[in-house]
Design an enzyme around this catalytic site. Sequence first.
Site, PDB file in Angstrom:
ATOM      1  N   ASN A  39      -5.479  83.240  74.534  1.00  0.00           N
ATOM      2  CA  ASN A  39      -4.613  82.885  75.659  1.00  0.00           C
ATOM      3  C   ASN A  39      -3.154  83.020  75.216  1.00  0.00           C
ATOM      4  OD1 ASN A  39      -2.917  81.283  77.370  1.00  0.00           O
ATOM      5  ND2 ASN A  39      -4.746  80.389  78.261  1.00  0.00           N
ATOM      6  N   ARG A  59       5.250  78.821  85.801  1.00  0.00           N
ATOM      7  CA  ARG A  59       6.041  78.168  84.734  1.00  0.00           C
ATOM      8  C   ARG A  59       6.071  78.976  83.441  1.00  0.00           C
ATOM      9  NH1 ARG A  59       2.259  73.070  83.156  1.00  0.00           N
ATOM     10  NH2 ARG A  59       2.600  72.579  85.334  1.00  0.00           N
ATOM     11  N   HIS A  60       5.059  79.822  83.220  1.00  0.00           N
ATOM     12  CA  HIS A  60       5.125  80.691  82.030  1.00  0.00           C
ATOM     13  C   HIS A  60       4.823  82.147  82.410  1.00  0.00           C
ATOM     14  CE1 HIS A  60       0.945  79.440  82.163  1.00  0.00           C
ATOM     15  NE2 HIS A  60       1.109  78.338  81.484  1.00  0.00           N
ATOM     16  N   ARG A  96       0.031  80.634  86.972  1.00  0.00           N
ATOM     17  CA  ARG A  96       0.082  79.353  87.691  1.00  0.00           C
ATOM     18  C   ARG A  96       0.874  79.515  88.986  1.00  0.00           C
ATOM     19  NH1 ARG A  96      -1.327  74.865  84.018  1.00  0.00           N
ATOM     20  NH2 ARG A  96      -0.888  73.555  85.793  1.00  0.00           N
ATOM     21  N   ASP A 144      -0.370  82.564  77.075  1.00  0.00           N
ATOM     22  CA  ASP A 144       0.598  81.891  77.964  1.00  0.00           C
ATOM     23  C   ASP A 144       1.823  81.343  77.231  1.00  0.00           C
ATOM     24  OD1 ASP A 144      -1.200  82.308  79.968  1.00  0.00           O
ATOM     25  OD2 ASP A 144      -1.869  80.226  80.107  1.00  0.00           O
ATOM     26  N   HIS A 145       1.572  80.790  76.023  1.00  0.00           N
ATOM     27  CA  HIS A 145       2.685  80.076  75.386  1.00  0.00           C
ATOM     28  C   HIS A 145       3.747  80.989  74.791  1.00  0.00           C
ATOM     29  CE1 HIS A 145       1.306  76.418  76.736  1.00  0.00           C
ATOM     30  NE2 HIS A 145       0.269  76.271  75.917  1.00  0.00           N
ATOM     31  N   HIS A 181     -10.359  74.935  75.352  1.00  0.00           N
ATOM     32  CA  HIS A 181      -9.348  73.904  75.591  1.00  0.00           C
ATOM     33  C   HIS A 181      -9.255  72.953  74.411  1.00  0.00           C
ATOM     34  CE1 HIS A 181      -6.443  71.493  77.678  1.00  0.00           C
ATOM     35  NE2 HIS A 181      -6.397  72.433  78.577  1.00  0.00           N
ATOM     36  N   GLY A 182      -8.081  72.932  73.812  1.00  0.00           N
ATOM     37  CA  GLY A 182      -7.819  72.012  72.698  1.00  0.00           C
ATOM     38  C   GLY A 182      -8.454  72.451  71.380  1.00  0.00           C
ATOM     39  N   ARG A 195      14.310  79.736  77.823  1.00  0.00           N
ATOM     40  CA  ARG A 195      15.668  80.263  77.999  1.00  0.00           C
ATOM     41  C   ARG A 195      15.791  81.163  79.227  1.00  0.00           C
ATOM     42  NH1 ARG A 195      19.360  79.955  73.650  1.00  0.00           N
ATOM     43  NH2 ARG A 195      18.988  77.913  72.783  1.00  0.00           N
ATOM     44  N   HIS A 221      -2.794  82.728  82.342  1.00  0.00           N
ATOM     45  CA  HIS A 221      -2.917  81.875  83.535  1.00  0.00           C
ATOM     46  C   HIS A 221      -1.702  82.085  84.428  1.00  0.00           C
ATOM     47  CE1 HIS A 221      -3.715  77.445  85.024  1.00  0.00           C
ATOM     48  NE2 HIS A 221      -3.586  78.305  86.023  1.00  0.00           N
ATOM     49  N   THR A 270      -0.919  70.820  80.939  1.00  0.00           N
ATOM     50  CA  THR A 270      -1.909  71.882  80.805  1.00  0.00           C
ATOM     51  C   THR A 270      -3.089  71.510  81.704  1.00  0.00           C
ATOM     52  OG1 THR A 270      -3.300  73.115  79.250  1.00  0.00           O
ATOM     53  CG2 THR A 270      -2.956  70.784  78.763  1.00  0.00           C
ATOM     54  N   THR A 271      -4.045  72.426  81.863  1.00  0.00           N
ATOM     55  CA  THR A 271      -5.193  72.140  82.729  1.00  0.00           C
ATOM     56  C   THR A 271      -5.885  70.875  82.220  1.00  0.00           C
ATOM     57  OG1 THR A 271      -5.424  74.527  82.860  1.00  0.00           O
ATOM     58  CG2 THR A 271      -7.208  73.220  83.789  1.00  0.00           C
ATOM     59  N   GLU A 279     -17.183  78.062  81.750  1.00  0.00           N
ATOM     60  CA  GLU A 279     -16.462  77.772  80.503  1.00  0.00           C
ATOM     61  C   GLU A 279     -16.463  76.257  80.357  1.00  0.00           C
ATOM     62  OE1 GLU A 279     -12.676  79.640  79.981  1.00  0.00           O
ATOM     63  OE2 GLU A 279     -11.992  78.086  78.598  1.00  0.00           O
ATOM     64  N   GLY A 337      -5.658  79.131  72.953  1.00  0.00           N
ATOM     65  CA  GLY A 337      -4.261  79.521  73.133  1.00  0.00           C
ATOM     66  C   GLY A 337      -3.317  78.794  72.214  1.00  0.00           C
ATOM     67  N   HIS A 338      -3.085  77.522  72.484  1.00  0.00           N
ATOM     68  CA  HIS A 338      -1.998  76.774  71.858  1.00  0.00           C
ATOM     69  C   HIS A 338      -2.027  76.824  70.338  1.00  0.00           C
ATOM     70  CE1 HIS A 338       0.219  73.137  70.588  1.00  0.00           C
ATOM     71  NE2 HIS A 338       1.054  73.573  71.503  1.00  0.00           N
ATOM     72  N   GLU A 366      -6.786  83.641  84.262  1.00  0.00           N
ATOM     73  CA  GLU A 366      -7.072  82.244  84.596  1.00  0.00           C
ATOM     74  C   GLU A 366      -6.252  81.893  85.829  1.00  0.00           C
ATOM     75  OE1 GLU A 366      -6.731  79.776  81.064  1.00  0.00           O
ATOM     76  OE2 GLU A 366      -6.283  78.101  82.404  1.00  0.00           O
TER      77      GLU A 366
HETATM   78  N1  PXP Z   1      -9.534  77.647  78.736  1.00  0.00           N
HETATM   79  C1  PXP Z   1      -8.927  77.200  79.851  1.00  0.00           C
HETATM   80  C2  PXP Z   1      -9.695  77.263  81.124  1.00  0.00           C
HETATM   81  C3  PXP Z   1      -7.618  76.695  79.832  1.00  0.00           C
HETATM   82  O1  PXP Z   1      -7.037  76.232  80.955  1.00  0.00           O
HETATM   83  C4  PXP Z   1      -6.903  76.729  78.621  1.00  0.00           C
HETATM   84  C5  PXP Z   1      -5.465  76.274  78.593  1.00  0.00           C
HETATM   85  O2  PXP Z   1      -4.678  77.201  79.260  1.00  0.00           O
HETATM   86  C6  PXP Z   1      -7.556  77.219  77.488  1.00  0.00           C
HETATM   87  C7  PXP Z   1      -8.883  77.645  77.556  1.00  0.00           C
HETATM   88  C8  PXP Z   1      -6.870  77.273  76.171  1.00  0.00           C
HETATM   89  O3  PXP Z   1      -6.569  75.969  75.776  1.00  0.00           O
HETATM   90  P1  PXP Z   1      -5.653  75.736  74.502  1.00  0.00           P
HETATM   91  O4  PXP Z   1      -4.307  76.266  74.824  1.00  0.00           O
HETATM   92  O5  PXP Z   1      -5.683  74.244  74.344  1.00  0.00           O
HETATM   93  O6  PXP Z   1      -6.311  76.463  73.366  1.00  0.00           O
END
Ligand code: PXP
Length: 241
Positions: free
Chosen positions: A7, A49-50, A45, A9-10, A191-192, A18, A43, A100-101, A151, A213-214, A70
């Site tokens: 992912n 936002r990103h 959104r 997004d970040h 996620h996480g 900026r 994603h 976040t979601t 998922e 992602g993160h 996403e």
């Molecule tokens: N899967 C889904 C459906 C999510 O919404 C996210 C966060 O955007 C992720 C995976 C990835 O999560 P993380 O950024 O915590 O790894």
Amino acid sequence: MSKLGVNIDHIATVRQARKTFEPDPVRAVHLCEIAGADSIVSHLREDRRHINDRDVRLIKEIVNIRFNLEMSIAAEIVDIALKLGPDQVSLVPEKREEVTTEGGLDVVLKRNELKKTIQRFKDKDIIVNLFIDPEISQIEASLEVNSDAIELHTGSYANAANQSAMEDEFKKIVDATDYARKHGLTVHAGHGLTYFNAKKIADIKEIEELNIGHSIISRAVFVGLERAVKDMMNLIKCNQV
Ligand code: PXP
């Protein structure tokens, strides 16, 4: 052997800090591909936002691996996704105020709306993945609305306060995976997940792909994106970093 969806997004989150042109998330696509990632996740959104409309358009144009968009099921976003034609959509709940979601999609509650939306994607040969909590009722509803995949939300596992709570959450993921596979759904998880907790989930044999992602983008700040993706691939596929 679990696949890895990255992912990105970040990367756009840093750009938006900026409101400038760098770093460009689109440039991350080739680096993730070179590192061996199996899919690119982003994603779009509703508040942009990103990731923005330009990003998803360019990602779709240049990507050589699976593009997993996403998204919420807001009418505007569904229309954009249908026009864009990613390989896969991952449907998630979305709240403006969340960082976040936060939770899984309530497929039980939204089954009628979801069934119609999913059919529109299927008519365009777009794979549909529903982001849900590891609960049997949500899996049954996912089957009812004809989703291709689910998922499983690993946030409660990842953020568990102690080892025993983590084991309880892990068991929920194992049981949910088992139930979903027996009923023919493809199972993903995310996620996480981090370099510390992803391996245990990746080792659940029937989970096909982890979406992360993160943690990957955080490591990339120090070691570069290609290396961060390779590290995660090695960890979840071969247990080495
Ligand atoms: N899967 C889904 C459906 C999510 O919404 C996210 C966060 O955007 C992720 C995976 C990835 O999560 P993380 O950024 O915590 O790894």
